[in-house]
Write a protein that holds these residues in place. Structure first.
Motif, PDB file in Angstrom:
ATOM      1  N   UNK A 192       0.821  -1.204   0.000  1.00 33.94           N
ATOM      2  CA  UNK A 192       0.000   0.000   0.000  1.00 33.94           C
ATOM      3  C   UNK A 192       0.858   1.259   0.000  1.00 33.94           C
ATOM      4  N   UNK A 193       1.889   1.182   0.790  1.00 31.63           N
ATOM      5  CA  UNK A 193       2.776   2.325   0.833  1.00 31.63           C
ATOM      6  C   UNK A 193       3.377   2.576  -0.550  1.00 31.63           C
ATOM      7  N   UNK A 194       3.785   1.505  -1.131  1.00 26.88           N
ATOM      8  CA  UNK A 194       4.443   1.651  -2.428  1.00 26.88           C
ATOM      9  C   UNK A 194       3.475   2.153  -3.487  1.00 26.88           C
ATOM     10  N   UNK A 195       2.302   1.594  -3.453  1.00 26.24           N
ATOM     11  CA  UNK A 195       1.319   2.039  -4.436  1.00 26.24           C
ATOM     12  C   UNK A 195       0.971   3.514  -4.235  1.00 26.24           C
ATOM     13  N   UNK A 240       1.782   9.149  -5.745  1.00 27.34           N
ATOM     14  CA  UNK A 240       2.295  10.472  -5.401  1.00 27.34           C
ATOM     15  C   UNK A 240       3.371  10.925  -6.364  1.00 27.34           C
ATOM     16  N   UNK A 241       4.288  10.023  -6.571  1.00 29.66           N
ATOM     17  CA  UNK A 241       5.394  10.385  -7.444  1.00 29.66           C
ATOM     18  C   UNK A 241       4.899  10.636  -8.857  1.00 29.66           C
ATOM     19  N   UNK A 242       3.952   9.822  -9.219  1.00 26.69           N
ATOM     20  CA  UNK A 242       3.431   9.971 -10.572  1.00 26.69           C
ATOM     21  C   UNK A 242       2.750  11.317 -10.728  1.00 26.69           C
ATOM     22  N   UNK A 283      14.540  14.891  -7.037  1.00 24.64           N
ATOM     23  CA  UNK A 283      13.092  14.838  -7.198  1.00 24.64           C
ATOM     24  C   UNK A 283      12.587  16.106  -7.845  1.00 24.64           C
ATOM     25  N   UNK A 284      13.108  17.149  -7.314  1.00 22.66           N
ATOM     26  CA  UNK A 284      12.670  18.421  -7.849  1.00 22.66           C
ATOM     27  C   UNK A 284      12.998  18.536  -9.319  1.00 22.66           C
ATOM     28  N   UNK A 285      14.210  18.184  -9.568  1.00 23.69           N
ATOM     29  CA  UNK A 285      14.651  18.305 -10.946  1.00 23.69           C
ATOM     30  C   UNK A 285      13.845  17.387 -11.830  1.00 23.69           C
ATOM     31  N   UNK A 286      13.606  16.240 -11.322  1.00 21.11           N
ATOM     32  CA  UNK A 286      12.866  15.298 -12.138  1.00 21.11           C
ATOM     33  C   UNK A 286      11.468  15.807 -12.367  1.00 21.11           C
ATOM     34  N   UNK A 287      10.987  16.442 -11.363  1.00 18.51           N
ATOM     35  CA  UNK A 287       9.661  16.997 -11.517  1.00 18.51           C
ATOM     36  C   UNK A 287       9.653  17.987 -12.647  1.00 18.51           C
ATOM     37  N   UNK A 288      10.648  18.807 -12.593  1.00 15.34           N
ATOM     38  CA  UNK A 288      10.762  19.787 -13.657  1.00 15.34           C
ATOM     39  C   UNK A 288      10.884  19.092 -14.992  1.00 15.34           C
ATOM     40  N   UNK A 289      11.740  18.142 -14.950  1.00 10.35           N
ATOM     41  CA  UNK A 289      11.974  17.433 -16.191  1.00 10.35           C
ATOM     42  C   UNK A 289      10.702  16.786 -16.675  1.00 10.35           C
ATOM     43  N   UNK A 290      10.025  16.194 -15.732  1.00  9.97           N
ATOM     44  CA  UNK A 290       8.801  15.505 -16.108  1.00  9.97           C
ATOM     45  C   UNK A 290       7.815  16.480 -16.718  1.00  9.97           C
ATOM     46  N   UNK A 291       7.704  17.572 -16.085  1.00  8.46           N
ATOM     47  CA  UNK A 291       6.756  18.544 -16.602  1.00  8.46           C
ATOM     48  C   UNK A 291       7.189  19.051 -17.964  1.00  8.46           C
ATOM     49  N   UNK A 292       8.424  19.377 -17.990  1.00  9.04           N
ATOM     50  CA  UNK A 292       8.923  19.896 -19.240  1.00  9.04           C
ATOM     51  C   UNK A 292       8.787  18.872 -20.333  1.00  9.04           C
ATOM     52  N   UNK A 293       9.137  17.696 -19.950  1.00  5.62           N
ATOM     53  CA  UNK A 293       9.121  16.655 -20.949  1.00  5.62           C
ATOM     54  C   UNK A 293       7.704  16.363 -21.386  1.00  5.62           C
TER      55      UNK A 293
END
Length: 553
Positions: free
Chosen positions: A132-135, A140-142, A264-274
């Motif tokens: 459950x935690x992982x899901x 959240x991460x997604x 995480x932050x960067x990835x977030x940015x990246x994710x958004x940007x991407x």
DNA sequence: AATAGAGGCAACCGCGAGTTC
DNA sequence: CGAACTCGCGGTTGCCTCTAT
């Protein structure tokens, strides 16, 4: 106790609790246990007491006998779950501690969705709890567009798994791996894990699997493969280049507390940007998977945790082996410069699956960015070709040489190139890391030469080029104009010029982290995105995905 | 303050794998 | 060898809680 009592006591019962009474057949799936109607839904304290009492007297196991001997109107399975998840002694309650979370992340990177195994490493925690935690974490991460795994975990897993494979299975042909479907991840013990628990209660004996195969698995992964394409390669190389991230173990956060967050932050940015960059023809139905670089045709997609986003693509029906590229990849990637002869290298194998594994593909799925696939593959191909070229050239090749022979080289010690933007769509992080690999890879030194992949030799050439996490952030990127998709993101890239400004930009980006203003991201997160591409993206692809593949037949 | 929506958690289901008889 | 049983897992459901409006 009766249903009525339970209902009163709980004040809540699932709708089918009384309407669809369970008949114990030993599997809680129907049937009858002497015609006794079994209860479902939340457990009451009375039931708990009965179960506890029963277990105290008879011990665990033989759960189907519980109902018969204790008077509980619960199926054995339900009893087992209740006991295991809530009643057994020494159960920890409450939220996971940071240490536990970290451990879970590492364990998952190592084991995949082996909740029970993971639970063994977390005293007092249950598999269901962990699941459950992982899901939840995945969600959240997604949502946040963050990588599922901190980079250090991904890298650590890859690195160690690779080392393991190098030692134990270096001679195993990729095809063997494929054919045997031994998609289990090699036994990897994270440093941090070791640190946290000097004595691991359980060290699964997992089939040896080369890092390459792992990566292949990763390619097929869905839930973890944010930006996977471009990063799979990166991971592989990174894994092969421990020096790339010295001290880059699971304990890296301890050494650099802000690193993960930054990632995480960067990835977030990246994710958004991407996401933004690839939302040329947004398909709401595939938004999620697309946004996260999910392979529409990924087999793992159906086996992963994104059940709701399982693509209804032909590729899925093809039941591609986990190590095979989805048709969308192969069909298009085949057009790239990746001569079959490169298959001699495991790395190449990953990058360019054998023809037999290729599936007819009409074209890139409209839901798939396509570009992403092509780019990744291209990057891989290029990297592979370069590696081979380098390999052929000389072991004495200097990093500079490698750099000069590459379109990208973030590993250059000269940082004046910072200003050069990296396009996730251009050669992207993949190439970027490919080059890095070429300029790093000291890990190879730790491996028996005979067990080292061909390209490994090349990588070891530039062992002195160590890229620290800090450097990662600042990894310069070169735009490869040869790549059409580079143009696609030209605007975005153009904003990334001048790395000196990136520091400020980065700061701003972090400040606006998780913000929804893509425009802002584009303006301020260029470098960040680029960097994230080369880092966090790695976290998403990851091994776990690999683990997912182990579920394949 | 009320309400709707999202998120988290506990529990269940179906299935498959492993074990035991 | 096959059936029965047990266990584990992925996926799902439903309820509760939290949060934003």
């Amino acid at each position: 106790m009766s249903h009525t009592k339970n209902q009163r006591e709980d004040g809540m019962l699932s709708k089918d609790q009384t309407e669809s009474p369970l008949i114990d057949d030993g599997n809680c799936g129907g049937g009858a246990a002497g015609g006794v109607v079994l209860k479902k839904g939340p457990w009451t304290s009375a039931e708990d007491a009965i179960l506890i009492d029963y277990v105290k007297k008879h011990g665990e196991g033989n759960w189907n006998a519980v109902q018969k001997h204790s008077g509980l109107f619960r199926c054995g399975k339900s009893c087992r779950l209740r006991w295991a998840n809530h009643l057994r002694p020494n159960l920890k309650k409450g939220a996971f501690t940071q240490e536990e979370e970290q451990l879970i992340i590492e364990l998952h990177a190592k084991m995949g969705n082996k909740w029970a195994r993971m639970a063994a490493y977390l005293p007092g925690r249950t598999d269901n709890e962990i699941k459950n935690y992982w899901n939840t974490r995945i969600k959240r991460r997604q949502r946040a567009g963050l990588p599922l795994y901190p980079p250090e975990v991904s890298l650590q897993a890859l690195q160690e798994s690779h080392s393991t494979s190098a030692v134990n299975g270096g001679g195993k042909a990729p095809h063997d791996i494929l054919q045997n479907n031994s998609y289990e991840i090699p036994d990897v013990i994270f440093d941090s894990l070791k640190a946290n628990q000097n004595v691991l209660p359980y060290v699964p004996e997992l089939p040896v699997m080369s890092a390459s195969s792992m990566l292949m698995k990763g390619l097929g992964s869905s839930q973890y493969c944010s930006f996977m394409r471009p990063t799979i390669h990166c991971q592989k190389h990174l894994q092969e280049s421990p020096a790339f991230f010295p001290g880059y173990t699971g304990a890296v956060k301890d050494e650099c507390p802000l690193f993960e967050q930054f990632q995480d932050d960067m990835s977030d940015k990246a994710a958004r940007s991407f996401r933004w960059s690839f939302s040329i023809e947004p398909d709401p139905a595939m938004e999620t998977s697309q946004s996260f670089g999910v392979f529409p045709g990924s087999h793992a997609l159906s086996k992963g945790n994104f059940s709701a986003s399982e693509p209804a693509l032909e590729a899925v029906k093809l039941e591609l082996p986990s190590l095979q590229y989805p048709e969308t990849e192969l069909g298009n990637w085949g057009t790239l410069s990746c001569p079959p002869t490169l298959l001699e290298s495991v790395d190449v194998f990953i990058q360019s699956p054998p023809p037999t594994s290729r599936v007819e593909s009409d074209s890139l799925s409209p839901r798939n960015s396509g570009l992403l696939d092509a780019l990744l593959h291209e990057a891989k191909t290029l990297s592979s070709a370069k590696n081979h070229a380098s390999d052929k050239s000389s072991n004495s090749s200097t990093p500079v040489d490698i750099a000069e022979s590459s379109n990208f080289n973030i590993c250059e010690t000269e940082w004046e190139n910072r200003g050069e933007p990296l396009s996730p769509m251009g050669h992207s992080a993949t190439s970027l890391f490919s080059e890095c690999i070429s300029a790093s890879g000291s890990s190879l030194d730790e491996r028996p030469p005979a067990e080292t992949f061909t390209e490994s030799h090349v990588k070891s050439e530039a062992a002195d080029h160590v890229l620290t996490p800090e450097i990662q952030k600042e990894a310069p990127i070169r735009l490869d104009g040869r790549c059409p998709d580079t143009l696609l993101a030209s605007n975005w890239l153009e904003q990334g010029s001048g790395y000196d400004k990136d520091q400020t930009i980065m700061t701003d980006a972090i400040a606006t982290l998780l913000g929804d203003d893509l425009s802002s991201d584009m303006a301020a997160g260029t470098s960040i995105s680029s960097q994230a591409w080369g880092l966090d993206s790695c976290a998403w692809n990851n091994i776990p995905a690999v683990c997912q593949m182990s579920e394949l037949p």
